[in-house]
Write an enzyme that holds these catalytic residues in place. Structure first.
Site, PDB file in Angstrom:
ATOM      1  N   LYS A  68      -4.122   2.296   2.943  1.00 52.35           N
ATOM      2  CA  LYS A  68      -3.256   1.130   3.665  1.00 52.35           C
ATOM      3  C   LYS A  68      -2.684   1.744   5.038  1.00 52.35           C
ATOM      4  CE  LYS A  68       1.018  -0.318   3.026  1.00 52.35           C
ATOM      5  NZ  LYS A  68       2.302  -0.562   2.496  1.00 52.35           N
ATOM      6  N   ASP A 123      -1.381  -5.200   2.226  1.00 50.86           N
ATOM      7  CA  ASP A 123      -0.153  -4.916   1.762  1.00 50.86           C
ATOM      8  C   ASP A 123       0.041  -6.023   0.667  1.00 50.86           C
ATOM      9  OD1 ASP A 123       0.365  -7.107   3.310  1.00 50.86           O
ATOM     10  OD2 ASP A 123       2.012  -6.254   4.326  1.00 50.86           O
TER      11      ASP A 123
END
Length: 318
Positions: free
Chosen positions: A185, A203
């Protein structure tokens, strides 16, 4: 012609006894003639009717082709809704973005943006940060929470950048994920926004909306990333991430989505999970859509909302 044999007498008696028991049970549960049902029963019936009224109409099974078309239309609608979508962390170079993204775990981008000005004033480069006293670094990043673990990651990744990459943030996923505290991420955030390399940032907001939109059923972030990557062209990945996250933070909230104020409600299989009344839903909108400050202290020039306020100075000791 065959005749049906008669039932034995014992069987007839058993059937008759069962019918009598059913009639007795019905008499016990039914209200006396002329008497209205109990309040509890009436309340249950009313609640059931309300629930049925709120529930969106059942959708027909959707083919893969239809889902992809709907998903790409959602992306186009979000692009019109948020033409100013952007990363909501303040940064001026790849190192600042990398550090800010690591700090953003388990806190808001606003809190990070309020914290990093003091941090980067003290240690603007990987070399400076790697040489920081751990306790001093912890104190500087304390407002973001989990400051001990984050300080350890920042010291480790800064030393790695200094020793293995000449003090520069690498521009590849393979290199970035070798840094302490950096996963896919974080790497995709840095690649997409500091290097222009397309990436999908999964997320909590992105994962929630991807499932609500019917793009995936996966909970694992890497699986969500892979499923969504198969729907959209690579050139759209970075901006798609921003648009979906923007929508998740402003409209499609975790606990109470503002369905009645959602521009893409007709395209959403999860419509009805949140508030459907337009006026009530409008009150749930956040940030610039709700007339409130954004998360960046220094937002892009085309951002239509207000900048976030800096962190209040600590109260003076009496």
């Amino acid at each position: 012609m065959n005749e049906t044999p008669e039932k034995p007498a014992a069987a007839k008696k058993a059937v008759a006894k069962k019918a009598t028991a059913k009639k007795s049970a019905a008499k016990k549960t039914a209200p006396p003639a002329g008497q209205a049902p109990s309040r509890t029963a009436a309340a249950k019936t009313t609640a059931a009717k309300k629930t049925a009224a709120k529930r969106p109409p059942a959708r027909k099974p959707e083919s893969r082709v239809a889902m992809v078309r709907r998903a790409r239309r959602i992306n186009r609608e979000l692009a019109e809704l948020y033409p100013y979508a952007h990363p909501e962390l303040d940064f001026t170079n790849p190192f600042e973005l990398l550090v800010a993204t690591v700090l953003s775990a388990q806190t808001t981008d606003l809190r990070v943006n309020q914290t990093t000005p003091r941090l980067f004033a003290v240690c603007p480069t990987p070399e400076d940060m790697a040489a920081m006293d751990p306790e001093r670094l912890e104190e500087l990043i304390r407002p973001t929470g989990f400051f001990r673990a984050k300080a350890k990651s920042l010291l480790g990744l800064s030393a790695a950048l200094r020793d293995r990459f000449g003090g520069e943030v690498p521009g590849s996923l393979e290199d970035l994920v070798t840094l302490p505290g950096v996963g896919r991420k974080t790497a995709n955030v840095v690649l997409g926004n500091a290097f222009g390399v397309p990436g999908i940032t999964v997320d909590t907001h992105f994962g929630r909306l991807a499932r609500r939109f019917g793009w995936t059923t996966a909970e694992d972030a890497e699986k969500v990333e892979a499923d969504v990557a198969g729907i959209f062209p690579k050139s759209e990945w970075t901006m798609l991430s921003h648009r979906v996250v923007f929508h998740g933070r402003r409209v499609c909230h975790s606990r109470k989505p503002a369905c009645g104020a959602c521009a893409i409600a007709p395209l959403c299989p999860a419509y009805g999970e949140g508030e459907t009344d337009p006026e009530k839903a409008k009150k749930l909108l956040k940030y610039e859509l709700g007339g409130q400050p954004g998360q960046r202290l220094k937002p892009p020039a085309d951002y239509p909302g207000q900048p976030a306020p800096p962190m209040a100075p600590p109260a003076a000791a009496s």
